[in-house]
Scaffold this motif. Structure first.
Motif, PDB file in Angstrom:
ATOM      1  N   MET A  23       0.812  -1.216   0.000  1.00 33.97           N
ATOM      2  CA  MET A  23       0.000   0.000   0.000  1.00 33.97           C
ATOM      3  C   MET A  23       0.847   1.268   0.000  1.00 33.97           C
ATOM      4  O   MET A  23       0.372   2.337  -0.356  1.00 33.97           O
ATOM      5  N   MET A  24       2.102   1.174   0.396  1.00 32.76           N
ATOM      6  CA  MET A  24       2.969   2.349   0.422  1.00 32.76           C
ATOM      7  C   MET A  24       3.544   2.651  -0.971  1.00 32.76           C
ATOM      8  O   MET A  24       4.024   3.739  -1.214  1.00 32.76           O
ATOM      9  N   ARG A  25       3.493   1.667  -1.844  1.00 33.80           N
ATOM     10  CA  ARG A  25       4.026   1.849  -3.186  1.00 33.80           C
ATOM     11  C   ARG A  25       2.965   2.509  -4.058  1.00 33.80           C
ATOM     12  O   ARG A  25       1.801   2.114  -4.042  1.00 33.80           O
ATOM     13  N   THR A  26       3.348   3.495  -4.793  1.00 37.57           N
ATOM     14  CA  THR A  26       2.394   4.131  -5.697  1.00 37.57           C
ATOM     15  C   THR A  26       2.259   3.272  -6.949  1.00 37.57           C
ATOM     16  O   THR A  26       3.229   2.648  -7.393  1.00 37.57           O
ATOM     17  N   PRO A  27       1.061   3.196  -7.532  1.00 39.44           N
ATOM     18  CA  PRO A  27       0.877   2.411  -8.747  1.00 39.44           C
ATOM     19  C   PRO A  27       1.776   2.935  -9.864  1.00 39.44           C
ATOM     20  O   PRO A  27       2.065   4.128  -9.946  1.00 39.44           O
ATOM     21  N   VAL A  28       2.168   2.015 -10.726  1.00 37.89           N
ATOM     22  CA  VAL A  28       3.036   2.390 -11.836  1.00 37.89           C
ATOM     23  C   VAL A  28       2.306   3.338 -12.772  1.00 37.89           C
ATOM     24  O   VAL A  28       2.844   4.353 -13.185  1.00 37.89           O
ATOM     25  N   THR A  29       1.069   3.008 -13.062  1.00 35.09           N
ATOM     26  CA  THR A  29       0.273   3.860 -13.948  1.00 35.09           C
ATOM     27  C   THR A  29      -1.126   4.038 -13.352  1.00 35.09           C
ATOM     28  O   THR A  29      -1.523   3.305 -12.444  1.00 35.09           O
ATOM     29  N   THR A  30      -1.851   4.961 -13.911  1.00 33.74           N
ATOM     30  CA  THR A  30      -3.244   5.150 -13.496  1.00 33.74           C
ATOM     31  C   THR A  30      -4.048   3.905 -13.821  1.00 33.74           C
ATOM     32  O   THR A  30      -4.911   3.490 -13.042  1.00 33.74           O
ATOM     33  N   ALA A  31      -3.770   3.280 -14.942  1.00 33.38           N
ATOM     34  CA  ALA A  31      -4.478   2.055 -15.328  1.00 33.38           C
ATOM     35  C   ALA A  31      -4.243   0.948 -14.293  1.00 33.38           C
ATOM     36  O   ALA A  31      -5.167   0.199 -13.964  1.00 33.38           O
ATOM     37  N   ASP A  32      -3.026   0.843 -13.758  1.00 38.57           N
ATOM     38  CA  ASP A  32      -2.737  -0.140 -12.719  1.00 38.57           C
ATOM     39  C   ASP A  32      -3.566   0.143 -11.474  1.00 38.57           C
ATOM     40  O   ASP A  32      -4.106  -0.765 -10.839  1.00 38.57           O
ATOM     41  N   ARG A  33      -3.649   1.396 -11.129  1.00 39.63           N
ATOM     42  CA  ARG A  33      -4.426   1.776  -9.948  1.00 39.63           C
ATOM     43  C   ARG A  33      -5.912   1.471 -10.153  1.00 39.63           C
ATOM     44  O   ARG A  33      -6.576   0.945  -9.257  1.00 39.63           O
ATOM     45  N   VAL A  34      -6.436   1.779 -11.326  1.00 39.62           N
ATOM     46  CA  VAL A  34      -7.837   1.497 -11.631  1.00 39.62           C
ATOM     47  C   VAL A  34      -8.093  -0.010 -11.546  1.00 39.62           C
ATOM     48  O   VAL A  34      -9.078  -0.455 -10.959  1.00 39.62           O
ATOM     49  N   LYS A  35      -7.191  -0.789 -12.104  1.00 41.24           N
ATOM     50  CA  LYS A  35      -7.338  -2.242 -12.085  1.00 41.24           C
ATOM     51  C   LYS A  35      -7.360  -2.758 -10.642  1.00 41.24           C
ATOM     52  O   LYS A  35      -8.193  -3.588 -10.277  1.00 41.24           O
ATOM     53  N   ARG A  36      -6.447  -2.264  -9.807  1.00 45.12           N
ATOM     54  CA  ARG A  36      -6.395  -2.685  -8.413  1.00 45.12           C
ATOM     55  C   ARG A  36      -7.671  -2.306  -7.672  1.00 45.12           C
ATOM     56  O   ARG A  36      -8.244  -3.107  -6.933  1.00 45.12           O
ATOM     57  N   LEU A  37      -8.141  -1.088  -7.884  1.00 47.66           N
ATOM     58  CA  LEU A  37      -9.360  -0.641  -7.207  1.00 47.66           C
ATOM     59  C   LEU A  37     -10.577  -1.442  -7.667  1.00 47.66           C
ATOM     60  O   LEU A  37     -11.468  -1.755  -6.859  1.00 47.66           O
ATOM     61  N   GLN A  38     -10.633  -1.796  -8.943  1.00 45.61           N
ATOM     62  CA  GLN A  38     -11.736  -2.611  -9.446  1.00 45.61           C
ATOM     63  C   GLN A  38     -11.713  -4.004  -8.819  1.00 45.61           C
ATOM     64  O   GLN A  38     -12.757  -4.552  -8.465  1.00 45.61           O
ATOM     65  N   MET A  39     -10.518  -4.558  -8.668  1.00 44.56           N
ATOM     66  CA  MET A  39     -10.395  -5.873  -8.023  1.00 44.56           C
ATOM     67  C   MET A  39     -10.871  -5.807  -6.576  1.00 44.56           C
ATOM     68  O   MET A  39     -11.585  -6.691  -6.103  1.00 44.56           O
ATOM     69  N   GLU A  40     -10.495  -4.747  -5.875  1.00 45.82           N
ATOM     70  CA  GLU A  40     -10.926  -4.577  -4.489  1.00 45.82           C
ATOM     71  C   GLU A  40     -12.445  -4.417  -4.406  1.00 45.82           C
ATOM     72  O   GLU A  40     -13.089  -4.988  -3.523  1.00 45.82           O
ATOM     73  N   ALA A  41     -13.009  -3.649  -5.332  1.00 45.75           N
ATOM     74  CA  ALA A  41     -14.460  -3.430  -5.338  1.00 45.75           C
ATOM     75  C   ALA A  41     -15.196  -4.741  -5.596  1.00 45.75           C
ATOM     76  O   ALA A  41     -16.214  -5.033  -4.943  1.00 45.75           O
ATOM     77  N   ALA A  43     -14.122  -7.759  -4.912  1.00 44.87           N
ATOM     78  CA  ALA A  43     -13.974  -8.597  -3.714  1.00 44.87           C
ATOM     79  C   ALA A  43     -14.954  -8.163  -2.621  1.00 44.87           C
ATOM     80  O   ALA A  43     -15.590  -9.003  -1.968  1.00 44.87           O
ATOM     81  N   LEU A  44     -15.095  -6.865  -2.426  1.00 45.79           N
ATOM     82  CA  LEU A  44     -16.042  -6.360  -1.428  1.00 45.79           C
ATOM     83  C   LEU A  44     -17.481  -6.683  -1.811  1.00 45.79           C
ATOM     84  O   LEU A  44     -18.306  -7.015  -0.946  1.00 45.79           O
ATOM     85  N   ALA A  45     -17.784  -6.605  -3.095  1.00 48.68           N
ATOM     86  CA  ALA A  45     -19.138  -6.911  -3.559  1.00 48.68           C
ATOM     87  C   ALA A  45     -19.471  -8.381  -3.306  1.00 48.68           C
ATOM     88  O   ALA A  45     -20.579  -8.705  -2.859  1.00 48.68           O
ATOM     89  N   VAL A  46     -18.521  -9.264  -3.556  1.00 54.51           N
ATOM     90  CA  VAL A  46     -18.749 -10.691  -3.306  1.00 54.51           C
ATOM     91  C   VAL A  46     -18.969 -10.933  -1.814  1.00 54.51           C
ATOM     92  O   VAL A  46     -19.866 -11.686  -1.427  1.00 54.51           O
ATOM     93  N   GLU A  47     -18.188 -10.270  -0.974  1.00 52.15           N
ATOM     94  CA  GLU A  47     -18.374 -10.395   0.473  1.00 52.15           C
ATOM     95  C   GLU A  47     -19.775  -9.964   0.889  1.00 52.15           C
ATOM     96  O   GLU A  47     -20.418 -10.605   1.717  1.00 52.15           O
ATOM     97  N   GLN A  48     -20.255  -8.881   0.307  1.00 50.16           N
ATOM     98  CA  GLN A  48     -21.572  -8.376   0.682  1.00 50.16           C
ATOM     99  C   GLN A  48     -22.676  -9.320   0.202  1.00 50.16           C
ATOM    100  O   GLN A  48     -23.654  -9.554   0.917  1.00 50.16           O
ATOM    101  N   VAL A  49     -22.511  -9.892  -0.988  1.00 49.63           N
ATOM    102  CA  VAL A  49     -23.501 -10.846  -1.481  1.00 49.63           C
ATOM    103  C   VAL A  49     -23.514 -12.085  -0.586  1.00 49.63           C
ATOM    104  O   VAL A  49     -24.583 -12.613  -0.260  1.00 49.63           O
ATOM    105  N   GLU A  50     -22.346 -12.545  -0.156  1.00 51.78           N
ATOM    106  CA  GLU A  50     -22.278 -13.692   0.745  1.00 51.78           C
ATOM    107  C   GLU A  50     -22.939 -13.373   2.084  1.00 51.78           C
ATOM    108  O   GLU A  50     -23.620 -14.233   2.664  1.00 51.78           O
ATOM    109  N   ALA A  51     -22.766 -12.159   2.578  1.00 48.33           N
ATOM    110  CA  ALA A  51     -23.409 -11.751   3.828  1.00 48.33           C
ATOM    111  C   ALA A  51     -24.931 -11.735   3.664  1.00 48.33           C
ATOM    112  O   ALA A  51     -25.670 -12.164   4.561  1.00 48.33           O
TER     113      ALA A  51
END
Length: 103
Positions: A23-41, A43-51
């Motif tokens: 988390m301390m490392r800045t993403p290489v590109t904006t596209a990398d950051r978008v990809k990471r944030l989409q993956m996190e979103a 994962a959170l959505a799946v958790e909420q559906v399971e709940a």
């Protein structure tokens, strides 16, 4: 002096596909950051559906208790609870199937 019990380690299972991100490392590109944030979103959505699935199953169990509760519950409430008790488990299974397809 009583023996001191060793603290239990905090062990968690991580899937083999899990990605560790510094988390301390800045993403290489904006596209990398978008990809990471989409993956996190996702994962959170799946958790909420399971709940939600878990809550639906708990609600079905409570509805069954009310449906079988006898005269202590109003007739309309017992009938509605009976329908919910039969409908909610299938809704939970549908949610589970939908969530598993998105993985």
């Amino acid at each position: 002096m009583p023996k001191r019990q060793p603290a239990k380690p905090d062990l968690r299972l991580v899937s083999a596909e899990a990605e560790i991100y510094d988390m301390m490392r800045t993403p290489v590109t904006t596209a990398d950051r978008v990809k990471r944030l989409q993956m996190e979103a996702r994962a959170l959505a799946v958790e909420q559906v399971e709940a939600l699935e878990k809550l639906l199953l708990q609600s079905a169990a409570m509805a069954k208790e009310i449906a079988e509760g006898g005269d202590a519950y109003p007739v309309g409430a017992r009938e509605l609870a009976g329908r919910l008790a039969s409908d909610l488990p299938s809704k939970a299974e549908t949610l589970k199937a939908i969530a598993s397809r998105s993985l």
